[in-house]
Motif scaffolding. Structure first.
Motif, PDB file in Angstrom:
ATOM      1  N   THR A  10       0.734  -1.360   0.003  1.00  0.00           N
ATOM      2  CA  THR A  10       0.047   0.010   0.104  1.00  0.00           C
ATOM      3  C   THR A  10       0.763   1.431  -0.084  1.00  0.00           C
ATOM      4  O   THR A  10       0.565   2.340  -0.840  1.00  0.00           O
ATOM      5  N   ILE A  11       1.921   1.118   0.909  1.00  0.00           N
ATOM      6  CA  ILE A  11       2.788   2.379   0.923  1.00  0.00           C
ATOM      7  C   ILE A  11       3.387   2.614  -0.408  1.00  0.00           C
ATOM      8  O   ILE A  11       3.583   3.810  -0.971  1.00  0.00           O
ATOM      9  N   LYS A  12       3.957   1.358  -1.000  1.00  0.00           N
ATOM     10  CA  LYS A  12       4.389   1.702  -2.487  1.00  0.00           C
ATOM     11  C   LYS A  12       3.695   2.145  -3.351  1.00  0.00           C
ATOM     12  O   LYS A  12       4.014   2.864  -4.262  1.00  0.00           O
ATOM     13  N   LYS A  13       2.351   1.758  -3.369  1.00  0.00           N
ATOM     14  CA  LYS A  13       1.530   2.313  -4.491  1.00  0.00           C
ATOM     15  C   LYS A  13       1.443   3.783  -4.169  1.00  0.00           C
ATOM     16  O   LYS A  13       1.202   4.704  -5.003  1.00  0.00           O
ATOM     17  N   LEU A  14       0.988   4.061  -2.893  1.00  0.00           N
ATOM     18  CA  LEU A  14       0.994   5.354  -2.668  1.00  0.00           C
ATOM     19  C   LEU A  14       1.792   6.328  -2.953  1.00  0.00           C
ATOM     20  O   LEU A  14       1.937   7.479  -3.852  1.00  0.00           O
ATOM     21  N   LYS A  15       3.103   5.957  -2.699  1.00  0.00           N
ATOM     22  CA  LYS A  15       4.305   6.749  -3.215  1.00  0.00           C
ATOM     23  C   LYS A  15       4.449   6.821  -4.877  1.00  0.00           C
ATOM     24  O   LYS A  15       4.712   7.675  -5.136  1.00  0.00           O
ATOM     25  N   ALA A  16       3.959   5.746  -5.517  1.00  0.00           N
ATOM     26  CA  ALA A  16       3.970   5.775  -6.936  1.00  0.00           C
ATOM     27  C   ALA A  16       2.995   6.725  -7.328  1.00  0.00           C
ATOM     28  O   ALA A  16       3.123   7.353  -8.333  1.00  0.00           O
ATOM     29  N   GLN A  17       2.094   7.103  -6.592  1.00  0.00           N
ATOM     30  CA  GLN A  17       0.951   8.138  -7.120  1.00  0.00           C
ATOM     31  C   GLN A  17       0.789   9.447  -6.444  1.00  0.00           C
ATOM     32  O   GLN A  17       0.094  10.346  -6.700  1.00  0.00           O
ATOM     33  N   THR A  18       2.092   9.724  -5.697  1.00  0.00           N
ATOM     34  CA  THR A  18       2.151  10.792  -4.876  1.00  0.00           C
ATOM     35  C   THR A  18       2.073  12.033  -5.999  1.00  0.00           C
ATOM     36  O   THR A  18       1.447  13.187  -5.779  1.00  0.00           O
ATOM     37  N   ALA A  19       2.860  12.184  -7.086  1.00  0.00           N
ATOM     38  CA  ALA A  19       2.752  13.082  -7.857  1.00  0.00           C
ATOM     39  C   ALA A  19       1.318  13.443  -8.576  1.00  0.00           C
ATOM     40  O   ALA A  19       0.931  14.427  -8.711  1.00  0.00           O
ATOM     41  N   ASN A  20       0.968  12.138  -9.264  1.00  0.00           N
ATOM     42  CA  ASN A  20      -0.504  12.299  -9.615  1.00  0.00           C
ATOM     43  C   ASN A  20      -1.698  12.874  -8.509  1.00  0.00           C
ATOM     44  O   ASN A  20      -2.576  13.670  -8.864  1.00  0.00           O
ATOM     45  N   ILE A  21      -1.435  12.488  -7.444  1.00  0.00           N
ATOM     46  CA  ILE A  21      -2.254  13.119  -6.266  1.00  0.00           C
ATOM     47  C   ILE A  21      -2.147  14.513  -6.294  1.00  0.00           C
ATOM     48  O   ILE A  21      -3.094  15.149  -6.248  1.00  0.00           O
ATOM     49  N   LEU A  22      -0.794  15.184  -6.339  1.00  0.00           N
ATOM     50  CA  LEU A  22      -0.679  16.388  -6.295  1.00  0.00           C
ATOM     51  C   LEU A  22      -1.332  17.301  -7.555  1.00  0.00           C
ATOM     52  O   LEU A  22      -1.686  18.233  -7.689  1.00  0.00           O
ATOM     53  N   THR A  23      -1.083  16.622  -8.620  1.00  0.00           N
ATOM     54  CA  THR A  23      -1.547  17.144  -9.824  1.00  0.00           C
ATOM     55  C   THR A  23      -3.158  17.131  -9.632  1.00  0.00           C
ATOM     56  O   THR A  23      -3.809  18.056 -10.400  1.00  0.00           O
ATOM     57  N   LEU A  24      -3.725  16.174  -9.354  1.00  0.00           N
ATOM     58  CA  LEU A  24      -5.257  16.308  -9.093  1.00  0.00           C
ATOM     59  C   LEU A  24      -5.680  16.997  -8.298  1.00  0.00           C
ATOM     60  O   LEU A  24      -6.710  17.829  -8.273  1.00  0.00           O
ATOM     61  N   SER A  25      -4.735  17.222  -7.051  1.00  0.00           N
ATOM     62  CA  SER A  25      -5.095  18.667  -6.080  1.00  0.00           C
ATOM     63  C   SER A  25      -4.981  19.932  -7.128  1.00  0.00           C
ATOM     64  O   SER A  25      -6.236  20.559  -6.730  1.00  0.00           O
ATOM     65  N   LEU A  27      -5.636  20.211 -10.192  1.00  0.00           N
ATOM     66  CA  LEU A  27      -7.021  20.170 -10.973  1.00  0.00           C
ATOM     67  C   LEU A  27      -8.293  20.688 -10.258  1.00  0.00           C
ATOM     68  O   LEU A  27      -9.068  21.308 -10.608  1.00  0.00           O
ATOM     69  N   PHE A  28      -8.248  20.246  -8.935  1.00  0.00           N
ATOM     70  CA  PHE A  28      -9.583  20.250  -8.138  1.00  0.00           C
ATOM     71  C   PHE A  28      -9.738  21.711  -7.835  1.00  0.00           C
ATOM     72  O   PHE A  28     -10.878  22.363  -7.683  1.00  0.00           O
ATOM     73  N   LEU A  29      -8.313  22.200  -7.258  1.00  0.00           N
ATOM     74  CA  LEU A  29      -8.281  23.601  -6.863  1.00  0.00           C
ATOM     75  C   LEU A  29      -8.999  24.597  -8.237  1.00  0.00           C
ATOM     76  O   LEU A  29      -9.530  25.527  -7.919  1.00  0.00           O
ATOM     77  N   MET A  46      -9.225  33.709  -6.730  1.00  0.00           N
ATOM     78  CA  MET A  46      -7.828  33.952  -7.035  1.00  0.00           C
ATOM     79  C   MET A  46      -6.966  33.339  -6.190  1.00  0.00           C
ATOM     80  O   MET A  46      -5.868  32.923  -6.275  1.00  0.00           O
ATOM     81  N   LEU A  47      -7.334  33.149  -4.788  1.00  0.00           N
ATOM     82  CA  LEU A  47      -6.440  32.369  -3.896  1.00  0.00           C
ATOM     83  C   LEU A  47      -6.368  31.044  -4.220  1.00  0.00           C
ATOM     84  O   LEU A  47      -5.132  30.371  -4.543  1.00  0.00           O
ATOM     85  N   LEU A  48      -7.255  30.291  -4.882  1.00  0.00           N
ATOM     86  CA  LEU A  48      -7.405  28.818  -5.230  1.00  0.00           C
ATOM     87  C   LEU A  48      -6.320  28.618  -6.436  1.00  0.00           C
ATOM     88  O   LEU A  48      -5.677  27.829  -6.489  1.00  0.00           O
ATOM     89  N   ILE A  49      -6.413  29.760  -7.207  1.00  0.00           N
ATOM     90  CA  ILE A  49      -5.442  29.608  -8.473  1.00  0.00           C
ATOM     91  C   ILE A  49      -4.084  29.608  -7.689  1.00  0.00           C
ATOM     92  O   ILE A  49      -3.094  29.014  -8.308  1.00  0.00           O
ATOM     93  N   PHE A  50      -3.793  30.626  -6.897  1.00  0.00           N
ATOM     94  CA  PHE A  50      -2.306  30.548  -6.436  1.00  0.00           C
ATOM     95  C   PHE A  50      -2.115  29.230  -5.682  1.00  0.00           C
ATOM     96  O   PHE A  50      -0.955  28.790  -5.826  1.00  0.00           O
ATOM     97  N   ILE A  51      -2.979  28.720  -5.022  1.00  0.00           N
ATOM     98  CA  ILE A  51      -2.679  27.512  -4.339  1.00  0.00           C
ATOM     99  C   ILE A  51      -2.308  26.251  -5.236  1.00  0.00           C
ATOM    100  O   ILE A  51      -1.666  25.410  -4.978  1.00  0.00           O
ATOM    101  N   ALA A  52      -3.238  26.467  -6.546  1.00  0.00           N
ATOM    102  CA  ALA A  52      -3.022  25.439  -7.646  1.00  0.00           C
ATOM    103  C   ALA A  52      -1.795  25.424  -8.021  1.00  0.00           C
ATOM    104  O   ALA A  52      -1.130  24.484  -8.286  1.00  0.00           O
ATOM    105  N   ALA A  53      -1.020  26.625  -7.991  1.00  0.00           N
ATOM    106  CA  ALA A  53       0.280  26.917  -8.707  1.00  0.00           C
ATOM    107  C   ALA A  53       1.284  26.120  -7.649  1.00  0.00           C
ATOM    108  O   ALA A  53       2.217  25.543  -8.204  1.00  0.00           O
ATOM    109  N   LEU A  54       1.097  26.127  -6.546  1.00  0.00           N
ATOM    110  CA  LEU A  54       1.921  25.516  -5.449  1.00  0.00           C
ATOM    111  C   LEU A  54       1.928  24.073  -5.802  1.00  0.00           C
ATOM    112  O   LEU A  54       3.050  23.481  -5.693  1.00  0.00           O
ATOM    113  N   ALA A  55       0.605  23.584  -5.811  1.00  0.00           N
ATOM    114  CA  ALA A  55       0.423  22.060  -6.179  1.00  0.00           C
ATOM    115  C   ALA A  55       0.949  21.640  -7.450  1.00  0.00           C
ATOM    116  O   ALA A  55       1.855  20.643  -7.558  1.00  0.00           O
TER     117      ALA A  55
END
Length: 179
Positions: A10-25, A27-29, A46-55
């Protein structure tokens, strides 16, 4: 022993998806920024767009550091970027100031989104040679969003020029070194 194996997998699968989870964050933002803009909550958008830039910044960093870069991740990142740094900032400026210009404001809003999509498509088919061709959509989206703060201080027609300039810069042939 079985529980340990399941936990490790499970930890190995989560690690493999870390970047995709941030990318989806990202997208959601961007999606929430659009929804808040539609509901006339422009400052939160405006604030959400800047947070999306961090993600967006951290997803690429995570992919490189963990050596989990993939074609899927590259495509997902572009899809997220067109929402968060194409549609969301364009709609924010449209609702904030460009709406008052009628058809020219609508045209420049659509032009910005189209140039952003073209820039991302061109990036996805190009070789990764250490350079960006044209202004990255993340930078353009952040500049457009940042300009939203100047609406009370700058003359409204200037925002037509800003959208046109950012659109042209995204599809221009100049090269920027990647950081």
């Amino acid at each position: 022993m079985f529980l340990q194996d399941v936990l490790d997998l499970t930890i190995k699968k989560l690690k493999a998806q870390t970047a995709n989870i941030l990318t989806l964050s990202n997208l959601f933002l961007g999606c929430f920024a659009i929804l808040f803009t539609i509901n006339d909550n422009l400052k939160l958008s405006m604030l959400l767009i800047f947070i999306a830039a961090l993600a967006d910044r951290f997803d690429g960093m995570a992919a490189r550091k963990m050596n989990i870069e993939s074609d899927l991740g590259k495509q997902l990142d572009s899809m997220s970027d067109i929402i968060s740094f194409g549609v969301a900032p364009a709609l924010l400026l449209y609702m904030g100031v460009l709406y008052d210009f009628g058809a020219p404001g609508a045209f420049l809003t659509a032009l910005y989104i189209g140039c952003g999509a073209l820039r991302l498509a061109r990036f996805n088919i190009s070789d990764n040679n250490g350079y960006f061709t044209g202004l990255p959509i993340t930078a353009a989206g952040c500049l457009a969003t940042l300009s939203f703060l100047a609406i009370p201080y700058w003359p409204s027609p200037l925002f037509l020029f800003i959208m046109l300039t950012l659109s042209i810069l995204m599809i221009s042939p100049f090269r920027l070194k990647k950081m």
